[in-house]
Design a protein around this motif. Structure first.
Motif, mmCIF file in Angstrom:
data_model
loop_
_atom_site.group_PDB
_atom_site.id
_atom_site.type_symbol
_atom_site.label_atom_id
_atom_site.label_comp_id
_atom_site.label_asym_id
_atom_site.label_seq_id
_atom_site.Cartn_x
_atom_site.Cartn_y
_atom_site.Cartn_z
ATOM 1 N N ARG A 192 38.500 45.488 32.224
ATOM 2 C CA ARG A 192 37.299 45.102 31.476
ATOM 3 C C ARG A 192 36.523 43.983 32.169
ATOM 4 N N GLY A 193 37.057 43.448 33.234
ATOM 5 C CA GLY A 193 36.386 42.357 33.937
ATOM 6 C C GLY A 193 36.736 40.992 33.405
ATOM 7 N N GLY A 194 37.726 40.929 32.517
ATOM 8 C CA GLY A 194 38.129 39.642 31.968
ATOM 9 C C GLY A 194 39.018 38.870 32.924
ATOM 10 N N ALA A 195 39.252 37.619 32.600
ATOM 11 C CA ALA A 195 40.093 36.770 33.425
ATOM 12 C C ALA A 195 41.557 37.177 33.278
ATOM 13 N N ALA A 196 42.270 37.192 34.390
ATOM 14 C CA ALA A 196 43.698 37.501 34.360
ATOM 15 C C ALA A 196 44.486 36.222 34.113
ATOM 16 N N ASP A 197 45.506 36.307 33.245
ATOM 17 C CA ASP A 197 46.396 35.172 33.049
ATOM 18 C C ASP A 197 47.829 35.669 33.176
ATOM 19 N N PHE A 198 48.803 34.839 32.777
ATOM 20 C CA PHE A 198 50.202 35.201 32.981
ATOM 21 C C PHE A 198 50.570 36.500 32.279
ATOM 22 N N ARG A 199 49.870 36.833 31.196
ATOM 23 C CA ARG A 199 50.177 38.061 30.474
ATOM 24 C C ARG A 199 49.721 39.297 31.242
ATOM 25 N N SER A 200 48.749 39.128 32.128
ATOM 26 C CA SER A 200 48.361 40.233 33.011
ATOM 27 C C SER A 200 49.474 40.536 33.999
ATOM 28 N N ASP A 201 50.131 39.486 34.488
ATOM 29 C CA ASP A 201 51.291 39.686 35.362
ATOM 30 C C ASP A 201 52.415 40.409 34.624
ATOM 31 N N LEU A 202 52.596 40.087 33.341
ATOM 32 C CA LEU A 202 53.647 40.735 32.563
ATOM 33 C C LEU A 202 53.346 42.224 32.370
ATOM 34 N N ALA A 262 46.933 44.833 23.898
ATOM 35 C CA ALA A 262 46.492 43.494 23.498
ATOM 36 C C ALA A 262 47.419 42.451 24.109
ATOM 37 N N VAL A 263 46.840 41.447 24.737
ATOM 38 C CA VAL A 263 47.647 40.456 25.443
ATOM 39 C C VAL A 263 48.592 39.714 24.499
ATOM 40 N N ASP A 264 48.178 39.486 23.257
ATOM 41 C CA ASP A 264 49.026 38.717 22.345
ATOM 42 C C ASP A 264 50.156 39.552 21.758
ATOM 43 N N ARG A 265 50.247 40.827 22.113
ATOM 44 C CA ARG A 265 51.351 41.661 21.681
ATOM 45 C C ARG A 265 52.426 41.790 22.756
#
Length: 334
Positions: A192-202, A262-265
């Motif tokens: 989606r073009g959003g910023a990657a954070d540690f949850r993207s690595d997961l 969803a990143v928070d899941r």
């Protein structure tokens, strides 16, 4: 920019690193076996594509992230010795020279997936390395089998920290005959073009673990990048157990949670994932360390009743389904 010299065996970078032979080529440059002439030791040198020097801010970002990576001290992360830029504008990264093979090569010998214990062994090492990086605020952004290197003794090293940060400055979504490279392991928020954070690595770790267990990444597409993007954004990943019935349910559930849209899941941290994996692929499912939100009370009055026979034994059994018939997640209460 044009006029830069073509790299060849014998080329010296800044009078210190002499290139000897090509170890690999990819979208983010070439990796050479080289010699550090000052310290007289073998090293690996990654030379980035010359075109990146023309992208405003790309080289400065590369140097900042390389310096941050060099500060990481962890046995599962490739050691960075130096970073530099030649007078001709070529940027390069000097790393420890690893002897072994990348995880992609290992998996090719196991088209149906690795043995469960071996797959878990690789995954827990990746999770450990990510936990060390994330604790310093460093996100890899490009976890994939080609960036995971297995040494001869079985230890695994995570490579290319800092390189992946240049994704914002260079196009990594390449197609070749309908197959797609890095996007096989990209998180929905990255598409989606959003910023990657540690949850993207997961999420990427979930893709790799799925492939370790089944021999295939969770999503493929015959229509190339558009179909692959749609799958990552909208489709549920195929159950690991449908391909590998011998995979424990708790491990299948971990893959499912890592691949949450969803990143928070997704699991709360790489450290929690490592702890969960260390419990053993066939051990009872337990939540990761840390406080859990309180569950709502179902009774308005306290009831003092002696525990029924066998209740204490049942308390240690893994909960597979809750009272509503849904799967319980070890990362969240039902």
């Amino acid at each position: 920019m044009t006029g830069r010299p073509r790299l060849a065996a014998g080329t010296e970078l800044d009078g210190r690193y002499r290139l000897e032979s090509v170890l690999g080529r990819g979208g983010m440059g070439e990796v050479w076996r080289a010699v550090d002439l000052r310290l007289r030791r073998p090293v690996a040198v990654k030379v980035l594509p010359a075109e990146l020097a023309d992208v405003p801010g790309a080289m400065d970002r590369f140097e900042r992230e390389a310096e941050a990576t060099a500060a990481l001290q962890h046995p599962g992360i490739t050691v960075v010795f130096d970073v530099g830029r030649t007078g001709d504008g070529l940027a390069y990264l000097v790393m420890e020279l690893l002897e072994g093979e990348d995880l992609r090569t290992v998996m090719r010998r196991h088209p149906g997936g690795l043995p469960v214990e071996e797959a878990v062994g690789h995954a827990v090492q990746v999770a450990d390395a990510l936990a060390a990086a994330h604790s310093r605020g460093i996100v890899h952004r490009d976890i994939k089998p080609a960036n995971l290197f297995v040494l001869a003794d079985g230890r695994l090293k995570l490579c290319d920290f800092g390189i992946a940060g240049l994704a914002d400055a260079a196009t990594r979504l390449t197609q070749d005959g309908g197959t797609v490279g890095t996007p096989l392991y990209m998180a929905p928020e990255q598409f989606r073009g959003g910023a990657a954070d540690f949850r993207s690595d997961l999420y990427a770790l979930g893709c790799v673990l799925h492939e370790l267990l089944t021999g295939e990444p969770p999503f493929r597409s015959g229509s190339g990048l558009p179909g692959l993007m749609y799958a990552h954004l909208n489709e549920a990943p195929p159950p690991v157990g449908a391909v590998r019935p011998d995979v424990p349910e708790r491990l299948e559930r971990l893959v499912h949670d890592l691949l949450a849209k969803a990143v928070d899941r997704r699991p709360e941290s790489a450290a929690a994932v490592a702890s969960y994996l260390r419990a053993g692929p066939r051990a009872p499912a337990v939540p990761p360390p840390g406080p859990r939100p309180p569950r709502p009370r179902r009774r308005t009055r306290p009831r003092r009743r002696a525990p029924r026979r066998g209740a204490r034994a049942r308390a240690g059994r893994p909960r597979v389904r809750c009272s509503r018939g849904a799967r319980c997640s070890p990362w969240r209460p039902c």
